[in-house]
Design an enzyme around this catalytic site. Structure first.
Site, PDB file in Angstrom:
ATOM      1  N   HIS A  22       0.845  -1.202   0.000  1.00 46.10           N
ATOM      2  CA  HIS A  22       0.000   0.000   0.000  1.00 46.10           C
ATOM      3  C   HIS A  22       0.874   1.243   0.000  1.00 46.10           C
ATOM      4  O   HIS A  22       0.712   2.154  -0.830  1.00 46.10           O
ATOM      5  CB  HIS A  22      -0.904  -0.023   1.234  1.00 46.10           C
ATOM      6  CG  HIS A  22      -1.694   1.234   1.438  1.00 46.10           C
ATOM      7  ND1 HIS A  22      -3.054   1.301   1.249  1.00 46.10           N
ATOM      8  CD2 HIS A  22      -1.319   2.479   1.832  1.00 46.10           C
ATOM      9  CE1 HIS A  22      -3.478   2.523   1.505  1.00 46.10           C
ATOM     10  NE2 HIS A  22      -2.430   3.259   1.860  1.00 46.10           N
ATOM     11  N   GLU A  23       1.808   1.303   0.946  1.00 40.61           N
ATOM     12  CA  GLU A  23       2.684   2.471   1.034  1.00 40.61           C
ATOM     13  C   GLU A  23       3.617   2.544  -0.172  1.00 40.61           C
ATOM     14  O   GLU A  23       3.964   3.642  -0.634  1.00 40.61           O
ATOM     15  CB  GLU A  23       3.491   2.413   2.328  1.00 40.61           C
ATOM     16  CG  GLU A  23       2.642   2.467   3.591  1.00 40.61           C
ATOM     17  CD  GLU A  23       1.795   3.729   3.685  1.00 40.61           C
ATOM     18  OE1 GLU A  23       2.228   4.773   3.155  1.00 40.61           O
ATOM     19  OE2 GLU A  23       0.708   3.666   4.290  1.00 40.61           O
ATOM     20  N   HIS A  45       1.942   4.445  -2.956  1.00 37.36           N
ATOM     21  CA  HIS A  45       2.093   5.895  -2.821  1.00 37.36           C
ATOM     22  C   HIS A  45       3.480   6.339  -3.273  1.00 37.36           C
ATOM     23  O   HIS A  45       3.635   7.328  -4.001  1.00 37.36           O
ATOM     24  CB  HIS A  45       1.898   6.302  -1.353  1.00 37.36           C
ATOM     25  CG  HIS A  45       0.505   6.134  -0.845  1.00 37.36           C
ATOM     26  ND1 HIS A  45      -0.616   6.521  -1.554  1.00 37.36           N
ATOM     27  CD2 HIS A  45       0.042   5.635   0.339  1.00 37.36           C
ATOM     28  CE1 HIS A  45      -1.699   6.270  -0.840  1.00 37.36           C
ATOM     29  NE2 HIS A  45      -1.329   5.725   0.307  1.00 37.36           N
ATOM     30  N   ASP A  83     -24.079 -22.889 -22.905  1.00 37.87           N
ATOM     31  CA  ASP A  83     -23.184 -22.319 -23.918  1.00 37.87           C
ATOM     32  C   ASP A  83     -23.684 -20.968 -24.425  1.00 37.87           C
ATOM     33  O   ASP A  83     -23.639 -20.665 -25.619  1.00 37.87           O
ATOM     34  CB  ASP A  83     -23.018 -23.278 -25.104  1.00 37.87           C
ATOM     35  CG  ASP A  83     -22.385 -24.596 -24.697  1.00 37.87           C
ATOM     36  OD1 ASP A  83     -21.569 -24.582 -23.756  1.00 37.87           O
ATOM     37  OD2 ASP A  83     -22.731 -25.630 -25.302  1.00 37.87           O
TER      38      ASP A  83
END
Length: 405
Positions: free
Chosen positions: A22-23, A26, A206
């Site tokens: 996560h970091e 950023h 199908d």
């Protein structure tokens, strides 16, 4: 016991990896746009070690419960040095700041998708929606005294075979019965049980919708319920089919399967967020001895315990599914327009953009950056509420945890 401990530790490591990525989301996007990233650390508390590469310090701290990415000038209130000022984050275009702030949640979504893809190609994806897709067609249906006999009949010549004789095939999805929609396999069962004789079906095969007429048979079946725990025999309509509990994929089709499953989990995550406030009283009730509702929120502690039990019982698909769902929840939650979440910073960024656009229409100059000190009271209230909810869920997960049956 060792398997349980291994599962808890493995799940906790999975959470730590999620936070680290996560970091990293950023950091990578900020660097790509030319913003200055001062520090990227995993964990909190005292520093274990760090090293510097270029202008960024990378490191690890003792408490592995989170992490942070320090970008110069995330708000106009952040102190920056003269050399950092031109690259302060708040000076960049709105869309670039939005991308950087949203990158953490996007990373969670990508990680959740990857986990689901691995699950799809290895063990298959569970049929959580209860899609009435047929996995097996029995050679017959017949009277039974036990559930085992009902599920696996020992066929004799002359026994009815409704599904087989009616043309149902593995892979068919039952859309409707006698014109009534059947979106889940419990709906199919409920619709069939009171019927006998020729019944109109619509099935999807199908990509085409095919009408079938199937001669439903009435057979004896054992039923156990709260009013009769010893069980009793009832007459029910029976098709003689088994429904898919898991969907299997290859390396190519798993992309579509994981994508569809991701979309379904987004919907479920949003519903859970809407239900979150009304489930808090049940958490408090469980702390003081009440029965723990399995649908109540869990903390990282509770999720890790469930992950440990899943590994102990060999339920690796549940382990991976729980890890993926946690990533989706954190990703969506983090985008809520509330400070100090990333979604709150995005909301402020776009408030500035819309405000300046409206000022421009009136011939006025752009306003300055939002003064975050005016939002500090609201931020502190939200931090207090978030801390209180975390404390409640952690306490409940210690004194009255949700357990796998």
């Amino acid at each position: 016991m060792l398997a349980y401990i291994f599962g808890v530790v493995l799940f906790a490591l999975g959470i730590c990896l999620s936070v680290a990525l996560h970091e990293a989301g950023h950091m990578v996007t900020a660097k790509a746009f030319g913003m200055k990233v001062r520090r990227y650390f995993i964990g909190f508390g005292p520093k274990v070690f760090s090293f510097r590469r270029g202008e960024t310090e990378y490191g690890l701290k003792w408490i592995p419960l989170g992490g942070f990415c320090d970008i110069a000038g995330m708000t106009a209130l952040d102190e920056v040095t003269p050399d950092e000022a031109p690259r302060a984050m708040w000076r960049f275009k709105t869309w670039k700041r939005t991308v950087v702030m949203a990158a953490g949640s996007v990373t969670h979504f990508l990680l959740g998708f990857v986990v689901l893809y691995v699950l799809a190609v290895s063990m298959g994806l569970p049929n959580l929606a209860g899609t009435p897709q047929i996995s097996a067609v029995q050679d017959c249906v017949r009277n039974a005294q036990t559930e085992e006999e009902f599920a696996n009949p020992q066929c004799q010549p002359g026994d009815p075979a409704p599904a087989k004789q009616g043309g149902l095939l593995p892979g068919d999805k039952i859309i409707s019965i006698n014109g009534k929609s059947t979106p889940t396999y419990p709906d199919v069962t409920a619709a069939i049980q009171p019927l006998s004789g020729p019944v109109s079906f619509q099935v999807e095969r199908d990509g085409r919708t095919i009408p079938l007429t199937i001669d439903v048979a009435q057979v004896d079946r054992p039923i156990t319920d709260a009013s009769n725990p010893q069980g009793h025999i009832v007459k029910v309509g029976s098709l003689g089919v088994g429904f898919a509990r898991n969907f299997s994929y290859n390396a190519v089709t798993a992309f579509g399967g994981a994508g569809q499953f991701t979309a379904d989990m987004f919907g479920q995550t949003w519903n859970r967020l809407l239900e979150f406030p009304e489930r808090i009283p049940a958490v408090v009730h469980s702390i003081f001895g009440g029965e723990r509702d399995p649908n109540t929120p869990v903390s990282v502690v509770g999720a890790s315990r469930i992950g440990g039990e899943a590994v102990e019982q060999g339920l690796w698909s549940l382990f991976l599914l729980l890890l993926a769902s946690l990533n989706f929840f954190v990703g969506v939650f983090n985008l809520l327009p509330l400070l100090p979440l990333d979604g709150g910073h995005i909301a402020v960024t776009w408030y500035e953009r819309v405000r300046d656009w409206l000022r421009g229409l009136r011939g006025k100059a752009a306003g300055g950056p939002v003064d975050y000190t005016k939002l500090s009271a609201v931020t502190m209230v939200l931090v207090f509420i978030g801390g209180a909810v975390t404390l409640l869920t952690v306490t409940a997960d210690i004194v009255n945890p949700i357990r796998l049956q």
